[in-house]
Design a protein around this motif. Sequence first.
Motif, PDB file in Angstrom:
ATOM      1  N   GLY A  38      50.010 -96.650  37.570  1.00 48.15           N
ATOM      2  CA  GLY A  38      48.693 -96.764  36.953  1.00 48.15           C
ATOM      3  C   GLY A  38      48.124 -98.165  37.018  1.00 48.15           C
ATOM      4  O   GLY A  38      47.303 -98.544  36.183  1.00 48.15           O
ATOM      5  N   PHE A  39      48.551 -98.950  37.999  1.00 50.26           N
ATOM      6  CA  PHE A  39      48.130-100.347  38.099  1.00 50.26           C
ATOM      7  C   PHE A  39      46.608-100.479  38.112  1.00 50.26           C
ATOM      8  O   PHE A  39      46.036-101.327  37.445  1.00 50.26           O
ATOM      9  N   TRP A  40      45.952 -99.623  38.886  1.00 47.90           N
ATOM     10  CA  TRP A  40      44.486 -99.614  38.883  1.00 47.90           C
ATOM     11  C   TRP A  40      44.025 -98.625  37.819  1.00 47.90           C
ATOM     12  O   TRP A  40      43.531 -97.543  38.114  1.00 47.90           O
ATOM     13  N   PHE A  41      44.215 -98.999  36.569  1.00 49.47           N
ATOM     14  CA  PHE A  41      44.015 -98.088  35.442  1.00 49.47           C
ATOM     15  C   PHE A  41      42.564 -97.662  35.250  1.00 49.47           C
ATOM     16  O   PHE A  41      42.302 -96.674  34.581  1.00 49.47           O
ATOM     17  N   LEU A  42      41.611 -98.373  35.822  1.00 44.49           N
ATOM     18  CA  LEU A  42      40.212 -97.958  35.716  1.00 44.49           C
ATOM     19  C   LEU A  42      39.914 -96.763  36.626  1.00 44.49           C
ATOM     20  O   LEU A  42      38.920 -96.075  36.441  1.00 44.49           O
ATOM     21  N   LYS A  43      40.764 -96.546  37.596  1.00 39.60           N
ATOM     22  CA  LYS A  43      40.638 -95.395  38.495  1.00 39.60           C
ATOM     23  C   LYS A  43      41.339 -94.215  37.817  1.00 39.60           C
ATOM     24  O   LYS A  43      42.542 -94.253  37.579  1.00 39.60           O
ATOM     25  N   LYS A  44      40.580 -93.169  37.485  1.00 41.38           N
ATOM     26  CA  LYS A  44      41.120 -92.053  36.710  1.00 41.38           C
ATOM     27  C   LYS A  44      42.334 -91.405  37.377  1.00 41.38           C
ATOM     28  O   LYS A  44      43.315 -91.087  36.710  1.00 41.38           O
ATOM     29  N   SER A  45      42.292 -91.243  38.687  1.00 38.30           N
ATOM     30  CA  SER A  45      43.414 -90.594  39.378  1.00 38.30           C
ATOM     31  C   SER A  45      44.692 -91.421  39.245  1.00 38.30           C
ATOM     32  O   SER A  45      45.787 -90.869  39.101  1.00 38.30           O
ATOM     33  N   ALA A  46      44.575 -92.752  39.251  1.00 41.08           N
ATOM     34  CA  ALA A  46      45.757 -93.611  39.100  1.00 41.08           C
ATOM     35  C   ALA A  46      46.291 -93.538  37.675  1.00 41.08           C
ATOM     36  O   ALA A  46      47.508 -93.442  37.466  1.00 41.08           O
ATOM     37  N   ALA A  47      45.398 -93.577  36.695  1.00 43.17           N
ATOM     38  CA  ALA A  47      45.833 -93.484  35.294  1.00 43.17           C
ATOM     39  C   ALA A  47      46.502 -92.142  35.024  1.00 43.17           C
ATOM     40  O   ALA A  47      47.551 -92.072  34.366  1.00 43.17           O
ATOM     41  N   ASP A  48      45.924 -91.062  35.551  1.00 42.26           N
ATOM     42  CA  ASP A  48      46.508 -89.726  35.370  1.00 42.26           C
ATOM     43  C   ASP A  48      47.859 -89.606  36.075  1.00 42.26           C
ATOM     44  O   ASP A  48      48.790 -88.991  35.551  1.00 42.26           O
ATOM     45  N   ALA A  49      47.974 -90.188  37.262  1.00 41.61           N
ATOM     46  CA  ALA A  49      49.241 -90.140  38.004  1.00 41.61           C
ATOM     47  C   ALA A  49      50.334 -90.889  37.250  1.00 41.61           C
ATOM     48  O   ALA A  49      51.488 -90.440  37.208  1.00 41.61           O
ATOM     49  N   GLY A  50      49.994 -92.025  36.649  1.00 40.12           N
ATOM     50  CA  GLY A  50      50.969 -92.775  35.857  1.00 40.12           C
ATOM     51  C   GLY A  50      51.470 -91.961  34.675  1.00 40.12           C
ATOM     52  O   GLY A  50      52.670 -91.918  34.398  1.00 40.12           O
ATOM     53  N   LYS A  51      50.539 -91.308  33.987  1.00 33.15           N
ATOM     54  CA  LYS A  51      50.934 -90.467  32.842  1.00 33.15           C
ATOM     55  C   LYS A  51      51.806 -89.292  33.297  1.00 33.15           C
ATOM     56  O   LYS A  51      52.794 -88.954  32.643  1.00 33.15           O
ATOM     57  N   LYS A  52      51.424 -88.688  34.414  1.00 36.19           N
ATOM     58  CA  LYS A  52      52.182 -87.550  34.937  1.00 36.19           C
ATOM     59  C   LYS A  52      53.620 -87.954  35.272  1.00 36.19           C
ATOM     60  O   LYS A  52      54.578 -87.252  34.939  1.00 36.19           O
ATOM     61  N   ALA A  53      53.771 -89.110  35.916  1.00 34.05           N
ATOM     62  CA  ALA A  53      55.109 -89.595  36.263  1.00 34.05           C
ATOM     63  C   ALA A  53      55.915 -89.878  35.006  1.00 34.05           C
ATOM     64  O   ALA A  53      57.094 -89.514  34.913  1.00 34.05           O
ATOM     65  N   PHE A  54      55.301 -90.506  34.036  1.00 32.98           N
ATOM     66  CA  PHE A  54      56.003 -90.863  32.804  1.00 32.98           C
ATOM     67  C   PHE A  54      56.476 -89.619  32.059  1.00 32.98           C
ATOM     68  O   PHE A  54      57.645 -89.530  31.666  1.00 32.98           O
ATOM     69  N   ILE A  55      55.601 -88.645  31.906  1.00 35.09           N
ATOM     70  CA  ILE A  55      55.951 -87.432  31.157  1.00 35.09           C
ATOM     71  C   ILE A  55      56.987 -86.601  31.911  1.00 35.09           C
ATOM     72  O   ILE A  55      57.961 -86.122  31.330  1.00 35.09           O
ATOM     73  N   THR A  56      56.803 -86.445  33.221  1.00 37.27           N
ATOM     74  CA  THR A  56      57.735 -85.632  34.012  1.00 37.27           C
ATOM     75  C   THR A  56      59.141 -86.223  33.999  1.00 37.27           C
ATOM     76  O   THR A  56      60.123 -85.493  33.816  1.00 37.27           O
ATOM     77  N   THR A  57      59.236 -87.530  34.156  1.00 34.78           N
ATOM     78  CA  THR A  57      60.572 -88.130  34.159  1.00 34.78           C
ATOM     79  C   THR A  57      61.198 -88.118  32.769  1.00 34.78           C
ATOM     80  O   THR A  57      62.416 -88.118  32.650  1.00 34.78           O
ATOM     81  N   ARG A  58      60.374 -88.082  31.720  1.00 34.66           N
ATOM     82  CA  ARG A  58      60.935 -87.980  30.361  1.00 34.66           C
ATOM     83  C   ARG A  58      61.628 -86.637  30.150  1.00 34.66           C
ATOM     84  O   ARG A  58      62.584 -86.542  29.381  1.00 34.66           O
ATOM     85  N   ILE A  59      61.154 -85.602  30.821  1.00 35.30           N
ATOM     86  CA  ILE A  59      61.806 -84.290  30.708  1.00 35.30           C
ATOM     87  C   ILE A  59      63.245 -84.395  31.225  1.00 35.30           C
ATOM     88  O   ILE A  59      64.180 -83.946  30.574  1.00 35.30           O
TER      89      ILE A  59
END
Length: 192
Positions: A38-59
Amino acid sequence: SYLNLFMFFMLTLVLASNLIVMFVGWEGVGLCSYLLIGFWFLKKSAADAGKKAFITTRIGDFGFTVGILLVFATFQSVDFGTIFQDLARNPRSEAVLTTICILLFTGAIGKSAQLPLYVWLPDAMEGPTPVSALIHAATMVTAGVYLIARMHPLFELAPTAADVGAILGTATLLFAGTVALVQTDLKRVIAY
């Protein structure tokens, strides 16, 4: 700074002499992955991808956590040397070892982007190219492989868990290779 922090946590993971320190490195790598994707956090797709990675790996990390607790309950230690020496002196039942190994393997499934927790890796390509190429396609996904290799004495005595890992790894290989054939973005091809 995020890349350096990632390297610090990856070294912590690899140099750990017990499961707790390894888990600190494991979680640190997950945090840095979130920050880098999510380095380019102003870009919605990057912010969403960061969240997706974080949540998926938490499982996957939940299974790893329960596996560490079961290791401690079984061996009264989380130190690799102590666990392996105790295992050599006093073999445990195959059912207990299989359960431990499958729980630990669940953590590896999340980090190594295996079926069914592979969904975060293609989206992780939203991060900067050095992050995609060097970190996610090469380093972080090998953390799961390293965990299995580090706990090899347990997996050796739990052939059912080793078979589950081999079958799931083969299925992931075939699935990801097939999907990679039809990708048009080079970074996604590498990810798969």
